[in-house]
Design a protein around this motif. Structure first.
Motif, PDB file in Angstrom:
ATOM      1  N   LEU A  40       0.826  -1.226   0.000  1.00 46.46           N
ATOM      2  CA  LEU A  40       0.000   0.000   0.000  1.00 46.46           C
ATOM      3  C   LEU A  40       0.849   1.261   0.000  1.00 46.46           C
ATOM      4  N   ASN A  41       2.128   1.144   0.400  1.00 50.25           N
ATOM      5  CA  ASN A  41       2.980   2.338   0.489  1.00 50.25           C
ATOM      6  C   ASN A  41       3.851   2.557  -0.740  1.00 50.25           C
ATOM      7  N   GLN A  42       3.593   1.810  -1.806  1.00 48.78           N
ATOM      8  CA  GLN A  42       4.410   2.041  -3.008  1.00 48.78           C
ATOM      9  C   GLN A  42       4.124   3.445  -3.554  1.00 48.78           C
ATOM     10  N   LEU A  43       5.151   4.012  -4.191  1.00 48.53           N
ATOM     11  CA  LEU A  43       5.050   5.421  -4.595  1.00 48.53           C
ATOM     12  C   LEU A  43       4.403   5.567  -5.974  1.00 48.53           C
ATOM     13  N   ASN A  44       3.215   5.010  -6.129  1.00 49.70           N
ATOM     14  CA  ASN A  44       2.450   5.255  -7.364  1.00 49.70           C
ATOM     15  C   ASN A  44       0.968   5.245  -7.009  1.00 49.70           C
ATOM     16  N   HIS A  45       0.125   5.435  -8.011  1.00 47.38           N
ATOM     17  CA  HIS A  45      -1.307   5.597  -7.743  1.00 47.38           C
ATOM     18  C   HIS A  45      -2.081   4.300  -8.012  1.00 47.38           C
ATOM     19  N   GLY A  46      -1.399   3.170  -7.943  1.00 44.74           N
ATOM     20  CA  GLY A  46      -2.097   1.899  -8.151  1.00 44.74           C
ATOM     21  C   GLY A  46      -2.198   1.549  -9.631  1.00 44.74           C
ATOM     22  N   SER A  47      -2.977   0.491  -9.922  1.00 47.52           N
ATOM     23  CA  SER A  47      -3.045   0.004 -11.311  1.00 47.52           C
ATOM     24  C   SER A  47      -3.749   1.004 -12.226  1.00 47.52           C
ATOM     25  N   ARG A  48      -3.436   0.901 -13.491  1.00 47.07           N
ATOM     26  CA  ARG A  48      -4.026   1.780 -14.514  1.00 47.07           C
ATOM     27  C   ARG A  48      -5.558   1.658 -14.511  1.00 47.07           C
ATOM     28  N   LEU A  49      -6.062   0.430 -14.296  1.00 49.09           N
ATOM     29  CA  LEU A  49      -7.515   0.194 -14.329  1.00 49.09           C
ATOM     30  C   LEU A  49      -8.219   1.003 -13.240  1.00 49.09           C
ATOM     31  N   VAL A  50      -7.612   0.993 -11.994  1.00 48.38           N
ATOM     32  CA  VAL A  50      -8.208   1.766 -10.881  1.00 48.38           C
ATOM     33  C   VAL A  50      -8.169   3.257 -11.224  1.00 48.38           C
ATOM     34  N   GLN A  51      -7.046   3.697 -11.765  1.00 48.54           N
ATOM     35  CA  GLN A  51      -6.911   5.124 -12.104  1.00 48.54           C
ATOM     36  C   GLN A  51      -7.969   5.542 -13.128  1.00 48.54           C
ATOM     37  N   ASP A  52      -8.260   4.647 -14.084  1.00 48.85           N
ATOM     38  CA  ASP A  52      -9.299   4.963 -15.090  1.00 48.85           C
ATOM     39  C   ASP A  52     -10.659   5.170 -14.424  1.00 48.85           C
ATOM     40  N   VAL A  53     -10.963   4.289 -13.469  1.00 49.84           N
ATOM     41  CA  VAL A  53     -12.253   4.376 -12.774  1.00 49.84           C
ATOM     42  C   VAL A  53     -12.362   5.714 -12.039  1.00 49.84           C
ATOM     43  N   ILE A  54     -11.283   6.064 -11.268  1.00 50.27           N
ATOM     44  CA  ILE A  54     -11.291   7.304 -10.472  1.00 50.27           C
ATOM     45  C   ILE A  54     -11.414   8.513 -11.406  1.00 50.27           C
ATOM     46  N   GLN A  55     -10.640   8.458 -12.474  1.00 53.32           N
ATOM     47  CA  GLN A  55     -10.646   9.577 -13.432  1.00 53.32           C
ATOM     48  C   GLN A  55     -12.062   9.802 -13.983  1.00 53.32           C
ATOM     49  N   TYR A  56     -12.718   8.711 -14.335  1.00 57.53           N
ATOM     50  CA  TYR A  56     -14.069   8.838 -14.897  1.00 57.53           C
ATOM     51  C   TYR A  56     -15.029   9.417 -13.840  1.00 57.53           C
TER      52      TYR A  56
END
Length: 468
Positions: A40-56
């Motif tokens: 959970l502490n990795q320095l990124n925003h998680g998988s591309r799929l999750v980012q797509d959902v949040i972005q939408y």
């Protein structure tokens, strides 16, 4: 049937449900293809799929709905809407996030499948700095997450003061933020953002480190003592920080010891020593500033020495002070205090000055230097002689009369012999040798005869042979 990964299909189906506004159905579909991150502490925003959902979801957030649903809202209602949106921080967060289903949906996906950095960045994007900080603390995230997710966005958007206020509100002693604040300071130092660093150190009440930053402001980039003369306010600030630190130390020593883990510690004697250094540097700065302004300044070195450097640099300061006055005597007092306070190798400094005076052809000044050294009260028996011996390497450049005067000024006859020999004045060496006690005189004359023979000086060789 064809053995393809069904993840892509579930994701597309979930996105279709989202776009249709069917949020619960979308959750079910995404549950089959999204996975929480390993760390959970990795320095990124998680998988591309999750980012797509949040972005939408963020892009489709409806503005705050006006009560009568009229498309042509009156100006008064529009003003009221704008006013509620610019209310205080907590109101914004509660208003936007708690009462908006799309934001709630974002938080659901972030908490289920996102990294801590993704959650914190989401809060920061929506002006919920307090929530971001609390999440960081609750999850005990590493300092990199704080730097990346909260600190950099705060100072880049001019909200450093807001961040500081919140840190203090959540923990007035700042202890729980210690590790994060130190990491922020290191980051700023790496980036050379010293003004922000100084501001942060003052907020942290880390007076010793703030004083160190002021030293950098004073010394950095200065090419002359005239420039340093204009930066003396930094010296006063260093003293202020150190004095406040001393007061705090003496106040807390009466009470129970406070385990302040992150502020730099220093013993009271060390702090007092640093305050003395600052006082002495102020005197040096005023003196050299005056010399440069009146045009008596001779030396031009590549780097500008101050008392905040290592011992070699401090020795350079002592040399500079002696050489840049109207005469040696004018700067000797300050230079002597520098040598005493820092317990520097005095003879080495005096010899350096003497060599410099030979280069400048100021032979009478060398004699004045010897007078000052002898009158200082702490010179060893042979100090004066050693200073002269050290500058005789340059004897070829010294006029004969001045050379004789310098050697005559020496105390010990043995040293005079050594000096005459160094300068190839074998006849003078012989004349001093024969004045010594008999057995020593024999040794010295034999030595002079040998040198005369080696150099082909038949006259001195004959004199020595006759005496022997």
């Amino acid at each position: 049937k064809s053995g393809l990964d069904p993840g892509g299909a579930w994701h597309a189906w979930g996105m279709a449900c989202l776009k249709a506004g069917n949020l619960s159905s979308a959750r079910e579909k995404f549950n089959r293809c999204l996975k929480p991150p390993m760390d959970l502490n990795q320095l990124n925003h998680g998988s591309r799929l999750v980012q797509d959902v949040i972005q939408y979801l963020e892009s489709t957030v409806k503005p705050i709905v006006i009560a009568d649903d009229d498309y042509f809202a009156t100006l008064r209602e529009l003003e009221a809407t704008l006013r509620t949106r610019s209310l205080s921080l907590e109101m914004m967060c509660e208003g936007k996030i708690q009462h908006n289903s799309y934001y709630q949906e974002c938080l659901f996906y972030l908490h289920s499948y996102g990294t801590n950095l993704a959650i914190i960045s989401f809060y920061m994007r929506h002006d919920c700095m307090r929530e971001a900080l609390l999440h960081l603390l609750n999850k005990e995230s590493p300092s990199e997450v704080f730097i990346e997710g909260i600190f950099i966005p705060s100072y880049e958007s001019g909200k450093l003061h807001m961040l500081e206020n919140l840190l203090e509100t959540i923990d007035p002693g700042l202890e729980s933020w210690g590790v994060y604040l130190i990491a922020a300071c290191k980051y700023l130092q790496r980036k050379n953002y010293y003004h922000i660093l100084y501001e942060l150190q003052q907020f942290m009440k880390d007076h010793v480190r703030a004083a160190m930053t002021c030293i950098r402001f004073f010394t950095h980039g200065a090419k002359s003592y005239t420039e340093l003369g204009g930066k003396q306010t930094w010296l006063l600030k260093i003293k202020d920080h150190l004095k406040v630190y001393l007061q705090e130390v003496s106040r807390s020593s009466g009470r129970k010891k406070m385990a302040s883990s992150f502020r730099k510690k220093m013993s009271a004697t060390d702090v007092s020593r640093h305050i003395n250094t600052v006082d002495l540097q102020m005197e040096v700065t005023k003196f050299l500033h005056r010399c440069e302004s009146s045009g008596t300044s001779q030396m031009t070195g590549s780097s500008l020495p101050t008392l905040f450097g290592n011992n070699n640099m401090k020795m350079d300061v002592a040399c500079k002070v002696m050489l840049e006055g109207k005469n040696i005597e004018e700067g000797f007092g300050i230079a002597f205090r520098v040598l005493q306070d820092f317990q520097l190798e005095a003879t080495e400094v005096y010899s350096k000055v003497a060599k410099q005076l030979v280069k400048q052809q100021k032979y009478s000044e060398i004699r004045q230097l010897l007078k000052c050294v002898n009158e200082s009260g702490v010179a060893a028996k042979n100090d004066g002689d050693n200073i002269i011996l050290n500058c005789l390497n340059e004897f070829k450049n010294i006029p004969p009369e001045d050379l004789d005067n310098l050697i005559q000024d020496m105390d010990s006859d043995e040293n005079k012999v050594q000096a005459y020999v160094m300068c190839n004045k074998l006849r003078s060496a012989y004349l001093v040798s024969v004045r010594q006690e008999k057995t020593r005189a024999v040794q010295l004359v034999q030595h002079v005869r040998q040198l005369a023979e080696n150099s082909g000086d038949d006259v001195v060789k004959a004199i020595c042979a006759q005496w022997l």
